[in-house]
Design a protein around this motif. Structure first.
Motif, mmCIF file in Angstrom:
data_model
loop_
_atom_site.group_PDB
_atom_site.id
_atom_site.type_symbol
_atom_site.label_atom_id
_atom_site.label_comp_id
_atom_site.label_asym_id
_atom_site.label_seq_id
_atom_site.Cartn_x
_atom_site.Cartn_y
_atom_site.Cartn_z
ATOM 1 N N LEU A 27 6.930 15.570 11.642
ATOM 2 C CA LEU A 27 7.369 14.832 10.459
ATOM 3 C C LEU A 27 7.084 13.337 10.599
ATOM 4 N N TYR A 28 6.861 12.708 9.465
ATOM 5 C CA TYR A 28 6.649 11.265 9.386
ATOM 6 C C TYR A 28 7.493 10.715 8.248
ATOM 7 N N VAL A 29 8.223 9.615 8.508
ATOM 8 C CA VAL A 29 9.006 8.970 7.458
ATOM 9 C C VAL A 29 8.592 7.504 7.360
ATOM 10 N N SER A 30 8.533 7.028 6.128
ATOM 11 C CA SER A 30 8.179 5.631 5.908
ATOM 12 C C SER A 30 9.108 5.021 4.869
ATOM 13 N N TYR A 31 9.515 3.775 5.118
ATOM 14 C CA TYR A 31 10.224 2.974 4.122
ATOM 15 C C TYR A 31 9.184 2.016 3.536
ATOM 16 N N GLU A 32 8.847 2.208 2.276
ATOM 17 C CA GLU A 32 7.752 1.486 1.642
ATOM 18 C C GLU A 32 8.242 0.356 0.724
ATOM 19 N N TRP A 33 7.481 -0.743 0.707
ATOM 20 C CA TRP A 33 7.674 -1.804 -0.278
ATOM 21 C C TRP A 33 6.909 -1.408 -1.541
ATOM 22 N N VAL A 34 7.604 -1.372 -2.684
ATOM 23 C CA VAL A 34 6.963 -0.918 -3.927
ATOM 24 C C VAL A 34 7.492 -1.687 -5.137
ATOM 25 N N THR A 35 6.703 -1.666 -6.205
ATOM 26 C CA THR A 35 7.238 -2.008 -7.515
ATOM 27 C C THR A 35 7.836 -0.734 -8.092
ATOM 28 N N THR A 36 8.935 -0.862 -8.799
ATOM 29 C CA THR A 36 9.658 0.300 -9.322
ATOM 30 C C THR A 36 9.243 0.606 -10.761
ATOM 31 N N GLU A 37 9.900 1.610 -11.330
ATOM 32 C CA GLU A 37 9.609 1.995 -12.713
ATOM 33 C C GLU A 37 10.009 0.914 -13.711
ATOM 34 N N LEU A 38 10.806 -0.068 -13.270
ATOM 35 C CA LEU A 38 11.226 -1.154 -14.167
ATOM 36 C C LEU A 38 10.209 -2.285 -14.248
ATOM 37 N N TYR A 39 9.234 -2.283 -13.365
ATOM 38 C CA TYR A 39 8.229 -3.361 -13.359
ATOM 39 C C TYR A 39 7.303 -3.238 -14.561
ATOM 40 N N ARG A 40 7.065 -4.382 -15.195
ATOM 41 C CA ARG A 40 6.163 -4.442 -16.343
ATOM 42 C C ARG A 40 5.072 -5.476 -16.065
ATOM 43 N N GLY A 41 3.853 -5.006 -15.958
ATOM 44 C CA GLY A 41 2.750 -5.898 -15.648
ATOM 45 C C GLY A 41 2.450 -6.912 -16.725
ATOM 46 N N GLU A 42 2.956 -6.673 -17.947
ATOM 47 C CA GLU A 42 2.726 -7.623 -19.030
ATOM 48 C C GLU A 42 3.820 -8.686 -19.113
ATOM 49 N N ASP A 43 4.844 -8.580 -18.264
ATOM 50 C CA ASP A 43 5.949 -9.545 -18.252
ATOM 51 C C ASP A 43 5.626 -10.664 -17.266
ATOM 52 N N PRO A 44 5.424 -11.901 -17.725
ATOM 53 C CA PRO A 44 5.039 -13.004 -16.830
ATOM 54 C C PRO A 44 6.039 -13.240 -15.698
ATOM 55 N N GLU A 45 7.336 -13.073 -15.980
ATOM 56 C CA GLU A 45 8.342 -13.277 -14.929
ATOM 57 C C GLU A 45 8.220 -12.203 -13.850
ATOM 58 N N HIS A 46 7.995 -10.958 -14.257
ATOM 59 C CA HIS A 46 7.811 -9.871 -13.297
ATOM 60 C C HIS A 46 6.591 -10.154 -12.414
ATOM 61 N N VAL A 47 5.509 -10.574 -13.044
ATOM 62 C CA VAL A 47 4.280 -10.860 -12.300
ATOM 63 C C VAL A 47 4.500 -12.003 -11.322
ATOM 64 N N GLU A 48 5.203 -13.044 -11.757
ATOM 65 C CA GLU A 48 5.479 -14.187 -10.877
ATOM 66 C C GLU A 48 6.267 -13.757 -9.643
ATOM 67 N N VAL A 49 7.283 -12.935 -9.854
ATOM 68 C CA VAL A 49 8.116 -12.476 -8.737
ATOM 69 C C VAL A 49 7.291 -11.663 -7.738
ATOM 70 N N ILE A 50 6.530 -10.710 -8.234
ATOM 71 C CA ILE A 50 5.752 -9.848 -7.342
ATOM 72 C C ILE A 50 4.678 -10.644 -6.613
ATOM 73 N N HIS A 51 3.999 -11.538 -7.299
ATOM 74 C CA HIS A 51 3.006 -12.380 -6.633
ATOM 75 C C HIS A 51 3.661 -13.281 -5.586
ATOM 76 N N GLY A 52 4.866 -13.772 -5.876
ATOM 77 C CA GLY A 52 5.581 -14.594 -4.903
ATOM 78 C C GLY A 52 5.922 -13.821 -3.643
ATOM 79 N N ILE A 53 6.301 -12.553 -3.798
ATOM 80 C CA ILE A 53 6.589 -11.696 -2.644
ATOM 81 C C ILE A 53 5.316 -11.447 -1.844
#
Length: 361
Positions: free
Chosen positions: A224-250
């Motif tokens: 078995l292999y387990v991973s804790y992944e960094w991801v954008t969730t179902e709430l992320y909207r690529g057309e939302d400038p604030e969402h994009v700013e946050v993800i790019h900042g991370i």
């Protein structure tokens, strides 16, 4: 009071204040690093500022980050710059964990780590892989909890030396080993591990498929292999400038070639041959906010930032340390915003199994 007496008094108070900042507030020995020992990892101290500037130059040329051959050096530079500050200000486990009522940050972190090895169902004495081990905080917690032999791999030579020192100090060097290498091309034999885990590490891979296929290769069938992944969730909207700013900042503040969507993880695992046993975002309620520790640390940040400025000014910390520390504070704000809005998770858990070999008839 004459002038000489006043000068002496002020000097003594200043010296006392500096001692208090550096040796009392600056001490993080329980975490493994003291403020007066902050460095640039394997980077020579006179080149820390230059390497920091070089790190940021990657983001001025985004296409360079997309080239897989450039990513290892990019990530290695990042961890040379931040490893000491992470240890000093956060601890030996370079990851997040859900807050647990009645538990300290350290206790919550260990529970989160121990859950990973419990999920892969290994026994004492078996050999397991830590893919992207950092300075080995999770490795030591997992080895002590499970009795397994843990082999970690990190691309950063400085982290190897730190991990080995911590393993010896903890009396766990008989169970823990660390090698320097790229987890996209691991120096291990096929089917040589009884289990594997990665905790918030594979986000540094330019293509998740490449690291998952390597882990698949080195696992024994049925493991078995387990991973804790960094991801954008179902709430992320690529057309939302604030969402994009946050993800790019991370991404900019954590040496990420690009965050993945939660929906991509299982698909990639299946593509390389894994069976997906379980998938769950460990950050979702009823889990307590993983970002609360970042918010509570703001006062500590300003205290530490003053200390870092003092240490750099007097030549104890290399030039560039202040810039690195400030970068990490800004990144903490983006991470907090990602957590509060629910558009980012650092603990999307996926549990996979390498199929058993078919029985010969």
């Amino acid at each position: 009071m004459d002038t000489l007496t006043l000068v002496c008094t002020v000097s003594l108070l200043a010296a006392g204040a500096l001692y208090w900042f550096v040796f009392i507030l600056g001490s993080a020995e329980q975490k493994g690093k003291r403020a007066v020992k902050l460095s640039g990892g394997s980077i020579e101290r006179q080149h820390v500022q230059e390497e920091y500037n070089q790190y940021w130059s990657f983001f001025r040329k985004p296409k360079e980050i997309e080239k897989a051959e450039n990513v290892p050096a990019f990530v290695d530079t990042f961890y040379n710059l931040v490893t000491d500050i992470y240890e000093w200000g956060w601890g030996q486990s370079f990851h997040f964990s859900p807050a647990i009522p009645g538990k300290s940050n350290l206790e919550s972190t260990k529970i989160h780590e121990q859950m990973a090895v419990d999920l892969i169902n290994v026994k004492p004495g078996q050999k397991i892989l830590d893919a992207g081990c950092g300075v080995g905080g999770p490795m030591r917690a997992i080895a002590a909890h499970s009795g397994c032999n843990v082999v970690g791999i990190t691309i950063n030579e400085y982290q190897v030396s730190r991990a080995k020192a911590h393993n010896k100090k903890a009396g766990l060097d008989h169970l823990c080993d660390v090698v320097c290498g790229n987890f996209l091309e691991m120096p291990f034999e096929d089917e040589s591990f009884d289990g594997a885990y990665s905790i918030e590490a594979t986000c540094h891979a330019p293509k998740l498929e490449d690291v998952y296929s390597e882990i698949f290769r080195v696992l024994k069938p049925g493991s078995l292999y387990v991973s804790y992944e960094w991801v954008t969730t179902e709430l992320y909207r690529g057309e939302d400038p604030e969402h994009v700013e946050v993800i790019h900042g991370i991404e900019r503040g954590d040496a990420l070639p690009g965050l993945r969507s939660y929906s991509d993880i299982a698909e990639v695992a299946k593509k390389v041959g894994f069976e997906v046993v379980k998938e769950k975002d460990l950050a979702k309620p009823p889990a307590r906010p993983w970002w609360s520790r970042l918010k509570m640390g703001r006062i500590a940040y300003w205290r530490n930032h003053i200390l870092v400025m003092v240490l750099e000014t007097i030549g104890i910390a290399p030039k560039g340390t202040v810039d690195v520390h400030e970068m990490l504070f800004k990144t903490a704000d983006y991470l907090t915003r990602g957590g509060e809005t629910g558009i980012f998770s650092p603990m999307h858990m996926i549990l996979c199994k390498k199929p058993e070999k078919p029985q010969e008839s």
